[in-house]
Design a protein around this motif. Sequence first.
Motif, short mmCIF file in Angstrom:
data_model
loop_
_atom_site.label_atom_id
_atom_site.label_comp_id
_atom_site.label_asym_id
_atom_site.label_seq_id
_atom_site.Cartn_x
_atom_site.Cartn_y
_atom_site.Cartn_z
N PRO A 228 -4.67 -13.76 -10.98
CA PRO A 228 -5.70 -13.21 -10.08
C PRO A 228 -5.66 -13.82 -8.68
CG PRO A 228 -6.67 -14.66 -11.74
CD PRO A 228 -5.26 -14.42 -12.16
N LYS A 229 -5.22 -15.06 -8.56
CA LYS A 229 -5.15 -15.69 -7.24
C LYS A 229 -4.03 -15.12 -6.37
CE LYS A 229 -7.16 -20.10 -8.74
NZ LYS A 229 -6.96 -21.57 -8.86
N LEU A 230 -3.09 -14.43 -7.02
CA LEU A 230 -1.95 -13.86 -6.28
C LEU A 230 -2.08 -12.34 -6.13
CD1 LEU A 230 0.98 -15.84 -7.98
CD2 LEU A 230 0.08 -16.17 -5.67
N ILE A 231 -3.27 -11.81 -6.40
CA ILE A 231 -3.44 -10.35 -6.40
C ILE A 231 -3.14 -9.75 -5.02
CG2 ILE A 231 -5.91 -10.43 -5.88
CD1 ILE A 231 -4.26 -7.99 -8.35
N ILE A 232 -3.58 -10.39 -3.96
CA ILE A 232 -3.33 -9.88 -2.61
C ILE A 232 -1.84 -9.91 -2.30
CG2 ILE A 232 -3.81 -10.15 -0.15
CD1 ILE A 232 -6.17 -9.20 -1.80
N PHE A 233 -1.20 -11.03 -2.64
CA PHE A 233 0.25 -11.14 -2.40
C PHE A 233 0.99 -10.04 -3.16
CE2 PHE A 233 4.30 -12.46 -4.24
CZ PHE A 233 5.05 -12.67 -3.08
N ASN A 234 0.63 -9.81 -4.42
CA ASN A 234 1.32 -8.81 -5.23
C ASN A 234 1.10 -7.39 -4.71
OD1 ASN A 234 2.62 -10.49 -7.14
ND2 ASN A 234 0.71 -10.73 -8.28
N TYR A 235 -0.10 -7.12 -4.20
CA TYR A 235 -0.35 -5.80 -3.60
C TYR A 235 0.49 -5.62 -2.34
CZ TYR A 235 -4.22 -4.29 -6.57
OH TYR A 235 -4.97 -3.85 -7.64
N VAL A 236 0.57 -6.65 -1.52
CA VAL A 236 1.37 -6.57 -0.29
C VAL A 236 2.84 -6.38 -0.64
CG1 VAL A 236 2.17 -7.85 1.73
CG2 VAL A 236 -0.24 -7.91 1.09
N LEU A 237 3.31 -7.11 -1.64
CA LEU A 237 4.71 -6.98 -2.06
C LEU A 237 5.00 -5.58 -2.58
CD1 LEU A 237 7.50 -8.19 -2.68
CD2 LEU A 237 6.59 -8.96 -4.89
N THR A 238 4.09 -5.05 -3.42
CA THR A 238 4.27 -3.70 -3.96
C THR A 238 4.30 -2.67 -2.84
OG1 THR A 238 3.06 -4.35 -5.96
CG2 THR A 238 3.34 -1.99 -5.55
N LEU A 239 3.36 -2.77 -1.91
CA LEU A 239 3.30 -1.83 -0.79
C LEU A 239 4.55 -1.93 0.07
CD1 LEU A 239 1.61 0.28 0.72
CD2 LEU A 239 0.59 -1.59 2.03
N ALA A 240 5.01 -3.15 0.31
CA ALA A 240 6.21 -3.35 1.14
C ALA A 240 7.43 -2.72 0.49
CB ALA A 240 6.44 -4.85 1.37
N VAL A 241 7.56 -2.87 -0.82
CA VAL A 241 8.70 -2.30 -1.53
C VAL A 241 8.65 -0.77 -1.48
CG1 VAL A 241 9.76 -2.01 -3.81
CG2 VAL A 241 9.09 -4.28 -3.04
N LEU A 242 7.47 -0.21 -1.68
CA LEU A 242 7.34 1.25 -1.68
C LEU A 242 7.60 1.83 -0.29
CD1 LEU A 242 4.23 1.76 -3.98
CD2 LEU A 242 6.64 2.04 -4.56
N VAL A 243 7.08 1.17 0.75
CA VAL A 243 7.33 1.64 2.13
C VAL A 243 8.81 1.56 2.45
CG1 VAL A 243 6.95 1.11 4.57
CG2 VAL A 243 5.02 1.09 2.97
N ALA A 244 9.45 0.47 2.07
CA ALA A 244 10.88 0.31 2.31
C ALA A 244 11.69 1.35 1.54
CB ALA A 244 11.33 -1.10 1.94
N LEU A 245 11.19 1.69 0.33
CA LEU A 245 11.88 2.68 -0.50
C LEU A 245 11.80 4.06 0.14
CD1 LEU A 245 13.26 3.01 -3.34
CD2 LEU A 245 11.01 3.68 -4.19
N ILE A 246 10.60 4.43 0.61
CA ILE A 246 10.41 5.75 1.21
C ILE A 246 11.15 5.87 2.54
CG2 ILE A 246 8.68 7.32 2.17
CD1 ILE A 246 6.70 6.12 0.10
N SER A 247 11.12 4.79 3.33
CA SER A 247 11.77 4.82 4.64
C SER A 247 13.27 4.56 4.57
CB SER A 247 11.11 3.78 5.56
OG SER A 247 11.30 2.46 5.04
N GLU A 248 13.75 4.29 3.33
CA GLU A 248 15.18 4.00 3.13
C GLU A 248 15.65 2.84 4.00
OE1 GLU A 248 17.32 7.63 3.68
OE2 GLU A 248 16.45 8.59 1.92
N PHE A 249 14.81 1.79 4.03
CA PHE A 249 15.13 0.60 4.81
C PHE A 249 16.42 -0.06 4.32
CE2 PHE A 249 14.66 -4.07 5.28
CZ PHE A 249 14.67 -4.14 6.66
N MET A 250 16.61 -0.03 3.00
CA MET A 250 17.86 -0.53 2.41
C MET A 250 18.08 0.23 1.11
SD MET A 250 16.89 -4.27 0.76
CE MET A 250 16.39 -5.01 2.32
N PRO A 251 19.30 0.18 0.56
CA PRO A 251 19.55 0.88 -0.70
C PRO A 251 18.55 0.47 -1.78
CG PRO A 251 21.61 0.11 0.24
CD PRO A 251 20.51 -0.48 1.08
N SER A 252 18.09 1.45 -2.55
CA SER A 252 17.06 1.18 -3.56
C SER A 252 17.52 0.14 -4.58
CB SER A 252 16.68 2.47 -4.28
OG SER A 252 17.81 3.09 -4.85
#
Length: 430
Positions: A228-252
Amino acid sequence: MLALLGYLMIIVFMLLIMTGRLSAMIALIVVPSVFALIGGFGSDMGSMALEGIKSVAPTGIMILFAILFFGILIDAGVFNPIIRTILKVVKGDPVKIAIGTAVLALLISLDGDGTTTYMITISAMLPLYKRIGMKPLVLAGIAVSASGVMNLLPWGGPTARVMTALDLEMSEVFTPVIPAMVGGVLFVLFMAYCFGRKERKRIGIIDVDYHADSPHAAATEDAHLKRPKLIIFNYVLTLAVLVALISEFMPSVVLFMVGFAIAITINYPKISDQKARVANYADNALSVVSMIFAAGVFTGILSGTEMVDAMANTLIQHIPDAMGSHFAVITAIISAPFTFFMSNDAFYYGVLPLLAKAGAAYGIDPALIGRASLLGLPVHLLSPLVPSTYLLVGMVGEDFGALQRTFLKWACGSTIVMIVVCLFLGIIPL
């Protein structure tokens, strides 16, 4: 001869997996191998299969690390707040849950990537389905049905292939079929309502007091894994991965490998805990990835023997001249089985130009043929040749054949609805 061999191979394959005589993985390997030997391709069979395996290798690796990445986030409790919110809204009613699943999957499908849709939808909804006793197969079927309709989006792949193969603009292909997509979306919501009704009759409306249930759940559901103490970090990480995936920042493939490495290191810094988490998802990951490589053998032999080309040419040649004026409708109908039995690349780059050329002989604009070719996509995602669907069934722990038996007719229903809308509005000519 090649066309006949190809059709027989497809029929035998489908009969074996839909009757449960063979698992999908074994059938994907054994059936094409046997038919390759029958066709006299024994000496080249190995190289054909290897080419097919190479073509799916990046997808297989990507899905492996995607399973591990989202598995770590589930263990850490990232999706628990989402489940609490959903449960407060639906209040244990299977109808509301099923429709909510469809809405969630449709919205996530806006990014055009089926893999992302499945991972987020299943990760968010599966604990809820299990908690109130709904069938996970229903969750998988609603997700694949929603993704099948939204697969028409230009950035989803098939529409872009049509525009490339026929040298057309988006305004000529995608924009006119938007009303058909709307019809498909409404059909998916209707389907979710029907399955929700069935589940409500089976288990009833579950009266869940989530505020009272939460402490018990926390005590019984591997509370030591939650972060629970890392919930914000995990949400940011998840969002960052999804944004990078959609924008094709790097190969999936690289994206999920890096995301997994960060997630497991931060949430479970002890090496013993890391080993335990990877081992926990090893069974699921192995079953999904092995299925993808088996599908590579199937597609490699189907393409390498040129059976797929012979099948396409034979079908086109046997369309009667009297049906020529209805070629757009014919294209829409045959797009379902064609995209079911071959990859999108093979259909849209190999078969579609032939269909467009044949349609032009009857005075039908290639843009109309291009639009029609997209209407069978809801059926395509239930094909045993689509890697992301193996991820889907793996995540919910269901059998691929069961998914096909239950939802293939509904996928055909989506296609029929979209064809009817196109005909009614004049998007394609009758």
